[in-house]
Each structure stands twice: as structure tokens, then as C-alpha cells.
Design an enzyme around this catalytic site. Structure first.
Site, PDB file in Angstrom:
ATOM      1  N   GLY A  43       0.757  -1.246   0.000  1.00  0.00           N
ATOM      2  CA  GLY A  43       0.000   0.000   0.000  1.00  0.00           C
ATOM      3  C   GLY A  43       0.788   1.297   0.000  1.00  0.00           C
ATOM      4  N   ASP A  98       0.740   3.513   4.232  1.00  0.00           N
ATOM      5  CA  ASP A  98      -0.383   4.099   3.494  1.00  0.00           C
ATOM      6  C   ASP A  98      -1.405   4.710   4.451  1.00  0.00           C
ATOM      7  OD1 ASP A  98      -1.111   1.597   4.483  1.00  0.00           O
ATOM      8  OD2 ASP A  98      -1.828   0.803   2.577  1.00  0.00           O
ATOM      9  N   ASP A 101      -4.782   2.655  10.744  1.00  0.00           N
ATOM     10  CA  ASP A 101      -6.173   2.351  11.071  1.00  0.00           C
ATOM     11  C   ASP A 101      -6.245   2.037  12.568  1.00  0.00           C
ATOM     12  OD1 ASP A 101      -8.861   1.755  10.588  1.00  0.00           O
ATOM     13  OD2 ASP A 101      -8.448  -0.316  10.042  1.00  0.00           O
ATOM     14  N   PHE A 150     -13.901   3.520   4.365  1.00  0.00           N
ATOM     15  CA  PHE A 150     -12.971   2.622   3.686  1.00  0.00           C
ATOM     16  C   PHE A 150     -12.549   3.275   2.379  1.00  0.00           C
ATOM     17  CE2 PHE A 150     -11.039  -0.918   1.610  1.00  0.00           C
ATOM     18  CZ  PHE A 150     -10.379  -1.531   2.665  1.00  0.00           C
ATOM     19  N   ARG A 163      -5.499  -0.225  -6.461  1.00  0.00           N
ATOM     20  CA  ARG A 163      -4.270   0.425  -5.989  1.00  0.00           C
ATOM     21  C   ARG A 163      -3.743   1.436  -7.000  1.00  0.00           C
ATOM     22  NH1 ARG A 163      -2.305  -2.298  -1.415  1.00  0.00           N
ATOM     23  NH2 ARG A 163      -2.661  -4.544  -1.347  1.00  0.00           N
TER      24      ARG A 163
HETATM   25  P1  IMP Z   1      -3.932  -1.430  11.232  1.00  0.00           P
HETATM   26  O1  IMP Z   1      -2.971  -2.398  11.785  1.00  0.00           O
HETATM   27  O2  IMP Z   1      -5.352  -1.704  11.654  1.00  0.00           O
HETATM   28  O3  IMP Z   1      -3.582   0.020  11.488  1.00  0.00           O
HETATM   29  O4  IMP Z   1      -3.969  -1.730   9.684  1.00  0.00           O
HETATM   30  C1  IMP Z   1      -3.467  -0.876   8.772  1.00  0.00           C
HETATM   31  C2  IMP Z   1      -3.547  -1.523   7.403  1.00  0.00           C
HETATM   32  O5  IMP Z   1      -4.882  -1.927   7.065  1.00  0.00           O
HETATM   33  C3  IMP Z   1      -3.170  -0.486   6.383  1.00  0.00           C
HETATM   34  O6  IMP Z   1      -1.776  -0.476   6.160  1.00  0.00           O
HETATM   35  C4  IMP Z   1      -3.952  -0.924   5.185  1.00  0.00           C
HETATM   36  O7  IMP Z   1      -3.225  -1.892   4.468  1.00  0.00           O
HETATM   37  C5  IMP Z   1      -5.201  -1.548   5.743  1.00  0.00           C
HETATM   38  N1  IMP Z   1      -6.323  -0.570   5.761  1.00  0.00           N
HETATM   39  C6  IMP Z   1      -6.865   0.052   6.824  1.00  0.00           C
HETATM   40  N2  IMP Z   1      -7.847   0.887   6.465  1.00  0.00           N
HETATM   41  C7  IMP Z   1      -7.921   0.820   5.106  1.00  0.00           C
HETATM   42  C8  IMP Z   1      -8.750   1.479   4.126  1.00  0.00           C
HETATM   43  O8  IMP Z   1      -9.614   2.324   4.411  1.00  0.00           O
HETATM   44  N3  IMP Z   1      -8.524   1.131   2.822  1.00  0.00           N
HETATM   45  C9  IMP Z   1      -7.586   0.226   2.461  1.00  0.00           C
HETATM   46  N4  IMP Z   1      -6.786  -0.402   3.338  1.00  0.00           N
HETATM   47  C10 IMP Z   1      -6.952  -0.107   4.655  1.00  0.00           C
HETATM   48 MG    MG Z   2      -0.589  -1.301   4.770  1.00  0.00          MG
END
Ligand code: IMP
Ligand code: MG
Length: 174
Positions: A43, A98, A101, A150, A163
Site C-alpha cells: 500500500g 499508506d 487504522d 474505507f 491500488r
Molecule cells: P492497522 O494495523 O489496523 O492500522 O492496519 C493498517 C492496514 O490496514 C493499512 O496499512 C492498510 O493496508 C489496511 N487498511 C486500513 N484501512 C484501510 C482502508 O480504508 N482502505 C484500504 N486499506 C486499509
Molecule cells: Mg498497509
């Protein structure tokens, strides 16, 4: 269920302008030092390209692939599927991401690089969704804060698609 591209949140021009701003701050903060940028595949690819072109310091780049399997609880198990290739000991690591979250992935990665003797470890993300945070991690450098939506494009996927879009848009499920 199919997914289409909804409204555009950030255009390529907006993102590139923001990357310039963020990179200028990094250039300032690390003046006289060298950098080790680690992009999280897949990403972060497009944002990383924008950021690195604006960095004027002595810089190496590397990549890591980490995936987090989330259970029903807030604890996610993060596995490194592809490690960095260089030695990060003594380096100023900046993880290029990227989107932050829940923060689960980065929480583990921060630990991972600190444990390998990095001189410093910071995060530079394109997007952040603070309302979703579960792990206590905040990117020092971030492009845009967004609501709990999202999003796709500019490196971000839905099921590995979209992407390549040259903007960040909202994914519309139908
Ligand atoms: P975290 O460990 O929950 O912070 O996950 C982060 C990862 O989840 C990011 O690096 C993305 O690959 C994916 N992700 C989280 N939210 C989105 C979104 O809105 N669109 C696409 N990928 C997302
Ligand atoms: Mg990621």
C-alpha cells in the site's frame, strides 16, 4: 457484493502537495543526519515515491511486508512476511505507511525496529483514521486525517484492486 469508486477524497495534486510539506518537515527535523525509509508493501508504494523524491538528506530505502490477523479482540497478531534487507542498527528509520487504522501493525513494527537497535523510529503515513485506533500509536508525520471510511486508490486496495487509481476515493459497496 461489488465495489466501485465513490467520491474522490484527495486528488493526486493534493497528495503531492501534502507530500512536499511532510517531506520538508522531515528534512528539517533530521538535518545533518541520514535516513532509512522502510515502505510497507504494497500500500505505501505510491506515497513513498512522492515522499522520497522530496527528501534532500542522505537516504536509503527498504521494504517490509507485514500482515496482521485480527481476532475478535483488540489484540492482532502481526507477522513479518518479508523482512527488510538492510541492517537498521544505528539508523534513523522512518516507516512509510499508506494508512494508520487500528495501529496494530505499526505498534508491532515500531517494537520490531527498536529491538534491532535503530537509532530512532518514526512513522510517516499518508492517511490516519484516529477514531479507529486500538493500539497507542500516532504517526509523527501524516498527510491527512480522515473519518472512519474505507478508502481506495493511491496504493490502497479493496481485495487487491484499485491500488492504481491516481487519487484516494471512498469505496462504495453495492
Ligand atoms: P492497522 O494495523 O489496523 O492500522 O492496519 C493498517 C492496514 O490496514 C493499512 O496499512 C492498510 O493496508 C489496511 N487498511 C486500513 N484501512 C484501510 C482502508 O480504508 N482502505 C484500504 N486499506 C486499509
Ligand atoms: Mg498497509
Amino acid at each position: 457484493m461489488d465495489v466501485t469508486v465513490g467520491r474522490v477524497l484527495f486528488t493526486e495534486e493534493q497528495i503531492r502537495a501534502k507530500a512536499k510539506e511532510v517531506a520538508a518537515q522531515i528534512n528539517e527535523d533530521y538535518k545533518g543526519e541520514s535516513l532509512y525509509l522502510v515502505g510497507t508493501l504494497r500500500g505505501a508504494l505510491v506515497w513513498m515515491a512522492d515522499i522520497m523524491k522530496e527528501i534532500t538528506l542522505d537516504t536509503e530505502i527498504d521494504f517490509i511486508v507485514a500482515s496482521s490477523y485480527k481476532g475478535t479482540e483488540s489484540t492482532g497478531v502481526v507477522t513479518v512476511k518479508k523482512d527488510v534487507e538492510g541492517d537498521v542498527a544505528g539508523k534513523n528509520v522512518i516507516i512509510i505507511e499508506d494508512i494508520v487504522d487500528t495501529g496494530t501493525t505499526l505498534y508491532k513494527l515500531l517494537d520490531y525496529f527498536r529491538g534491532r537497535g535503530a537509532k530512532s523510529v518514526e512513522i510517516c503515513s499518508m492517511l490516519s483514521k484516529p477514531s479507529r485506533r486500538k493500539a497507542p500509536v500516532e504517526p509523527k508525520y501524516n498527510g491527512f486525517v480522515i473519518d472512519d471510511l474505507f478508502v481506495i486508490g493511491y496504493g490502497l486496495d479493496y481485495d487487491q484492486r484499485f491500488r492504481n487509481l491516481p487519487f484516494v476515493g471512498v469505496a462504495e459497496l453495492r
